[in-house]
Design an enzyme around this catalytic site. Sequence first.
Site, mmCIF file in Angstrom:
data_model
loop_
_atom_site.group_PDB
_atom_site.id
_atom_site.type_symbol
_atom_site.label_atom_id
_atom_site.label_comp_id
_atom_site.label_asym_id
_atom_site.label_seq_id
_atom_site.Cartn_x
_atom_site.Cartn_y
_atom_site.Cartn_z
ATOM 1 N N HIS A 1 56.296 43.360 3.072
ATOM 2 C CA HIS A 1 57.343 42.665 2.987
ATOM 3 C C HIS A 1 59.058 43.326 3.001
ATOM 4 O O HIS A 1 59.602 42.230 3.598
ATOM 5 C CB HIS A 1 56.840 41.473 1.461
ATOM 6 N N GLY B 1 51.299 38.650 -5.729
ATOM 7 C CA GLY B 1 52.141 40.062 -5.368
ATOM 8 C C GLY B 1 52.549 38.751 -5.004
ATOM 9 O O GLY B 1 52.705 38.242 -4.349
ATOM 10 N N GLN C 1 60.107 36.660 0.198
ATOM 11 C CA GLN C 1 59.498 35.534 0.232
ATOM 12 C C GLN C 1 59.875 34.397 -0.337
ATOM 13 O O GLN C 1 59.932 33.276 -0.333
ATOM 14 C CB GLN C 1 58.189 35.801 -0.170
ATOM 15 N N HIS D 1 51.353 45.965 0.323
ATOM 16 C CA HIS D 1 51.219 44.902 1.043
ATOM 17 C C HIS D 1 52.591 44.389 0.507
ATOM 18 O O HIS D 1 53.561 43.901 1.567
ATOM 19 C CB HIS D 1 50.545 43.945 0.345
ATOM 20 N N GLU D 2 52.967 44.570 -0.400
ATOM 21 C CA GLU D 2 54.802 43.880 -1.263
ATOM 22 C C GLU D 2 55.401 44.847 -0.402
ATOM 23 O O GLU D 2 56.919 44.357 0.219
ATOM 24 C CB GLU D 2 54.654 43.604 -2.298
ATOM 25 N N CYS E 1 48.533 35.619 2.018
ATOM 26 C CA CYS E 1 49.841 36.472 2.127
ATOM 27 C C CYS E 1 50.358 34.212 1.429
ATOM 28 O O CYS E 1 49.920 33.951 2.046
ATOM 29 C CB CYS E 1 50.023 36.187 2.789
ATOM 30 N N LEU E 2 50.795 34.788 0.174
ATOM 31 C CA LEU E 2 51.656 33.574 0.061
ATOM 32 C C LEU E 2 52.447 33.060 0.971
ATOM 33 O O LEU E 2 52.542 31.187 1.151
ATOM 34 C CB LEU E 2 51.853 33.534 -1.059
#
Length: 170
Positions: free
Chosen positions: A141, A49, A54, A137-138, A95-96
């Site tokens: 963000h 994701g 991000q 999660h996204e 997480c990226l």
Amino acid sequence: MSLLPIIEYPDPHLRERAVDVDPALLAQPAFQKRLDDMFETMYEAPGIGLAAPQVAVLERFMIVDVDEDRGQPLVFVNPVIRNRSEALRAHQEGCLSIPGIYAEVTRADGIEVDALDRHGKPFTLRVDGLLATCIQHEVDHLDGKLFIDYLSPLKRSMALKKLSKLRKHG
């Protein structure tokens, strides 16, 4: 397509609430290219994701693909989670934007989300398991929230110390 730089914690953009996307912009080639670039970036990372903040774009859209074969790419523009199940699910999240850090986070096991697809068509999705976790999660963000915010103060402190060590040692 091209890879986009993924911003990392503690970049302040990760804490800002993204603004809604004007649906008229979805037909623009630049928006479609950004989506394609985000998919390439997410797959290369590798991740499942990626939210626009991000990649330093403070707009409410995100991409997800939890399929091991990368065969189910989903685009969510202006997503709104309408319902969350009472049943909870703990899942190991990463997480990226916080590379190398993983922690167990408890979220609703099932959700219902409304959004626009990449062409502006509205849809509702009812999902559970990993896909529900990833979407939550996204969406976090897009609201300026990170998965480490769900950790106890002690676990969050330990995770951030580990992140600092990882950065020192490459």
